[in-house]
Design a protein around this motif. Sequence first.
Motif, mmCIF file in Angstrom:
data_model
loop_
_atom_site.group_PDB
_atom_site.id
_atom_site.type_symbol
_atom_site.label_atom_id
_atom_site.label_comp_id
_atom_site.label_asym_id
_atom_site.label_seq_id
_atom_site.Cartn_x
_atom_site.Cartn_y
_atom_site.Cartn_z
ATOM 1 N N ILE A 1 16.815 92.469 34.543
ATOM 2 C CA ILE A 1 17.828 92.070 33.560
ATOM 3 C C ILE A 1 19.197 92.636 33.934
ATOM 4 O O ILE A 1 20.171 91.901 34.062
ATOM 5 N N ASN A 2 19.262 93.940 34.108
ATOM 6 C CA ASN A 2 20.555 94.613 34.301
ATOM 7 C C ASN A 2 20.868 94.801 35.779
ATOM 8 O O ASN A 2 20.257 95.631 36.450
ATOM 9 N N ASP B 1 14.450 97.512 24.581
ATOM 10 C CA ASP B 1 15.272 96.930 23.528
ATOM 11 C C ASP B 1 14.635 95.637 23.009
ATOM 12 O O ASP B 1 14.386 94.699 23.777
ATOM 13 N N ASP B 2 14.375 95.592 21.710
ATOM 14 C CA ASP B 2 13.780 94.395 21.104
ATOM 15 C C ASP B 2 14.635 93.153 21.315
ATOM 16 O O ASP B 2 14.112 92.043 21.392
ATOM 17 N N LYS B 3 15.954 93.339 21.431
ATOM 18 C CA LYS B 3 16.843 92.197 21.646
ATOM 19 C C LYS B 3 16.514 91.488 22.960
ATOM 20 O O LYS B 3 16.628 90.273 23.059
ATOM 21 N N TYR C 1 13.503 91.301 24.400
ATOM 22 C CA TYR C 1 12.270 90.536 24.191
ATOM 23 C C TYR C 1 12.561 89.246 23.424
ATOM 24 O O TYR C 1 12.043 88.188 23.761
ATOM 25 N N ILE C 2 13.397 89.353 22.410
ATOM 26 C CA ILE C 2 13.748 88.172 21.607
ATOM 27 C C ILE C 2 14.524 87.167 22.456
ATOM 28 O O ILE C 2 14.240 85.971 22.436
ATOM 29 N N ARG C 3 15.488 87.652 23.210
ATOM 30 C CA ARG C 3 16.276 86.759 24.061
ATOM 31 C C ARG C 3 15.404 86.092 25.124
ATOM 32 O O ARG C 3 15.594 84.921 25.454
ATOM 33 N N ALA C 4 14.451 86.836 25.658
ATOM 34 C CA ALA C 4 13.560 86.279 26.690
ATOM 35 C C ALA C 4 12.798 85.072 26.160
ATOM 36 O O ALA C 4 12.557 84.107 26.903
ATOM 37 N N LYS C 5 12.457 85.084 24.907
ATOM 38 C CA LYS C 5 11.715 83.959 24.314
ATOM 39 C C LYS C 5 12.547 82.681 24.257
ATOM 40 O O LYS C 5 11.996 81.597 24.144
#
Length: 128
Positions: free
Chosen positions: A60-61, A94-96, A98-102
């Motif tokens: 990601i980063n 970061d939960d964000k 995981y959410i963005r990955a979906k």
Amino acid sequence: MKIAIIDDDPIFQILLNKLIQKIPSDNVVQQYTNGRIAAEFIEEFSESVNVLPELIFLDINMPEMNGWQFLEALRTLSIKDYNPVIYLSSSSLDDKDYIRAKSFTELKGFLNKPISFPELSHILESFQ
């Protein structure tokens, strides 16, 4: 199988490459230090999908172009008959993320670093 590791961490690249080599097969590993370099390679060879990676481990980063930007660039290219299996890899909890990955249907899964040998074996065996 052609596998791309897109990650700016040289230690992660070395470790993942060594794990891949432990699994008997004819894998060819391509390594990129950021998404921009990988996206440029994919764009350059977009007419020859047989040389493009079939499996991508994407951090990601990263500098220059992060994993999210790479995914957007890949969508923009929309190469006919090219649908690589992409796993997002990150040490982020970061939960964000995981959410963005979906929101990216291109992603097969989200892997937490470090990737274990059994986890990698399962992924590679799914291609056989």
